[in-house]
Design a protein around this motif. Sequence first.
Motif, PDB file in Angstrom:
ATOM      1  N   GLU A 131       0.827  -1.212   0.000  1.00  0.00           N
ATOM      2  CA  GLU A 131       0.000   0.000   0.000  1.00  0.00           C
ATOM      3  C   GLU A 131       0.864   1.266   0.000  1.00  0.00           C
ATOM      4  O   GLU A 131       0.623   2.199  -0.775  1.00  0.00           O
ATOM      5  N   ARG A 132       1.879   1.282   0.855  1.00  0.00           N
ATOM      6  CA  ARG A 132       2.757   2.457   0.930  1.00  0.00           C
ATOM      7  C   ARG A 132       3.506   2.669  -0.387  1.00  0.00           C
ATOM      8  O   ARG A 132       3.606   3.784  -0.899  1.00  0.00           O
ATOM      9  N   LEU A 133       4.046   1.581  -0.912  1.00  0.00           N
ATOM     10  CA  LEU A 133       4.796   1.680  -2.162  1.00  0.00           C
ATOM     11  C   LEU A 133       3.892   2.141  -3.298  1.00  0.00           C
ATOM     12  O   LEU A 133       4.270   2.983  -4.128  1.00  0.00           O
ATOM     13  N   ARG A 134       2.679   1.612  -3.302  1.00  0.00           N
ATOM     14  CA  ARG A 134       1.725   1.986  -4.346  1.00  0.00           C
ATOM     15  C   ARG A 134       1.393   3.478  -4.275  1.00  0.00           C
ATOM     16  O   ARG A 134       1.380   4.171  -5.296  1.00  0.00           O
ATOM     17  N   ALA A 135       1.146   3.963  -3.055  1.00  0.00           N
ATOM     18  CA  ALA A 135       0.799   5.379  -2.895  1.00  0.00           C
ATOM     19  C   ALA A 135       1.907   6.265  -3.452  1.00  0.00           C
ATOM     20  O   ALA A 135       1.662   7.212  -4.208  1.00  0.00           O
ATOM     21  N   LYS A 136       3.148   5.930  -3.114  1.00  0.00           N
ATOM     22  CA  LYS A 136       4.278   6.738  -3.604  1.00  0.00           C
ATOM     23  C   LYS A 136       4.379   6.682  -5.120  1.00  0.00           C
ATOM     24  O   LYS A 136       4.533   7.717  -5.789  1.00  0.00           O
ATOM     25  N   LEU A 137       4.313   5.476  -5.670  1.00  0.00           N
ATOM     26  CA  LEU A 137       4.503   5.330  -7.119  1.00  0.00           C
ATOM     27  C   LEU A 137       3.347   5.938  -7.902  1.00  0.00           C
ATOM     28  O   LEU A 137       3.544   6.496  -8.980  1.00  0.00           O
ATOM     29  N   GLU A 138       2.138   5.843  -7.347  1.00  0.00           N
ATOM     30  CA  GLU A 138       0.995   6.446  -8.050  1.00  0.00           C
ATOM     31  C   GLU A 138       1.129   7.964  -8.099  1.00  0.00           C
ATOM     32  O   GLU A 138       0.840   8.592  -9.120  1.00  0.00           O
TER      33      GLU A 138
END
Lengths: 258, 258
Positions: free
Chosen positions: B145-152
């Motif tokens: 979730e954290r990685l996704r938020a950053k990459l999005e």
Amino acid sequence: MLTLTPLSGLPLIQPGDDLSALILQSLISNHQSLQTGDILVLAQKIVSKAEGRRVYLSEVVPTPRAQSLATQIEKDPRLVELILQESREVLRTRPGLIIVEHRLGFVCANAGIDHSNVEPSSSKDFNRSDEWVLLLPENPDASAERLRAKLEVETGTRIGIMIIDSHGRAWRSGTVGVAIGFSGLPGLVDLRGQPDLTGRILQVTQVGAADELAAAASLVMGQAAEGTPVVRVRGFPYALREGSLQELIRPKEMDLFR
Amino acid sequence: MLTLTPLSGLPLIQPGDDLSALILQSLISNHQSLQTGDILVLAQKIVSKAEGRRVYLSEVVPTPRAQSLATQIEKDPRLVELILQESREVLRTRPGLIIVEHRLGFVCANAGIDHSNVEPSSSKDFNRSDEWVLLLPENPDASAERLRAKLEVETGTRIGIMIIDSHGRAWRSGTVGVAIGFSGLPGLVDLRGQPDLTGRILQVTQVGAADELAAAASLVMGQAAEGTPVVRVRGFPYALREGSLQELIRPKEMDLFR
């Protein structure tokens, strides 16, 4: 890079159909080629249909054993009879479900026989009396081998052929595609003893490469899609070799969950 | 068409590394883009490393329970201690192997902890005293979730992120890639009640779509390949949505093989 391309436009398969010819036509109409190193993954259903593995339930006479089990788990006794005929051993049961060791060696639900996605002989005249089910192919490794031999000759390539089904699993929800037979590709890839990038030796690691590929292909086929039961795989990362489903069957005495 | 592209050139991951920045750099150096609908699949190992989940065995004090089990199955008692700490329940044991229900809910061998592919802190000075192992990420769904938020945010896309590991299985030989956490994609896809092409209603079919994708990505990563622990997936056939590992955990009381 691994690329999985579904081949669309395959007709509904009938008993006796020549799958190799239909696949070659489908490749052409999809503007796709076949080259050395490719793997074609087929849904079990079309192989069973082509091989005439359809059984009319009205022609099945359940044994007392099937009758008794059918009552216990609330399932059609004729279907239970077929499941028992296709199995070596019943491992577990619960209402609607029989987990067996299939005669082909793998563990699965209901011996891979079910009603879903099986159309009546004629959809207009459908009634209970012509209800039928599909058994798995007699010998999926051999089916894959025959298809591969034909396609390799026709195309002048060296390819792999795999037949897959969707199986439930212990511990995890959801079905996944698994290999039920193949030819020309490895079932297991043994990485034991190979040094990793840091120079240390890997411990026991045998990768179920064929099943990983089966899952990938299943994803592309979807479930309701009778229309895309063939997927062409390009970029399989391991060397092709002769292989057999038996590689993937965990010996009973080595299985802590039997 | 489903395409899986390994991202090469990622550096060896160190505790505290910003995976999102490293992945963005890797995309650029691989001349690859990220677009809405893509899924990035990460090997567990790099997430654990970035999150500092390394434990030095010299700092582990085994409990009497761990000591006793270690003697019984001929395994390092410090490693057994960590396995027990990371688990809710021990299901089966045999020499060298403990099958547990991990605290994250899934069943796996040795709580996902092993020595393979774990380099020493300094390869020149390697000795038993600085031997270490990696635990699984504290909460892989949250990591994703954290990685996704950053990459999005960085890319202006809507993507999915999945973290995978390789697990052995009941009944079948060979490990396969499975999801241990994800964000932004479905774990299960429920096809129950959808008519198939012939108009009949499918029976119970819940597809373990995330695990099928995990297996596909695992195939591309290989096992010894510390160099390609990130795979970009394009063409995932199901709609992206919020999702969680819990979808894939079969409830204990629904499991005939526990």
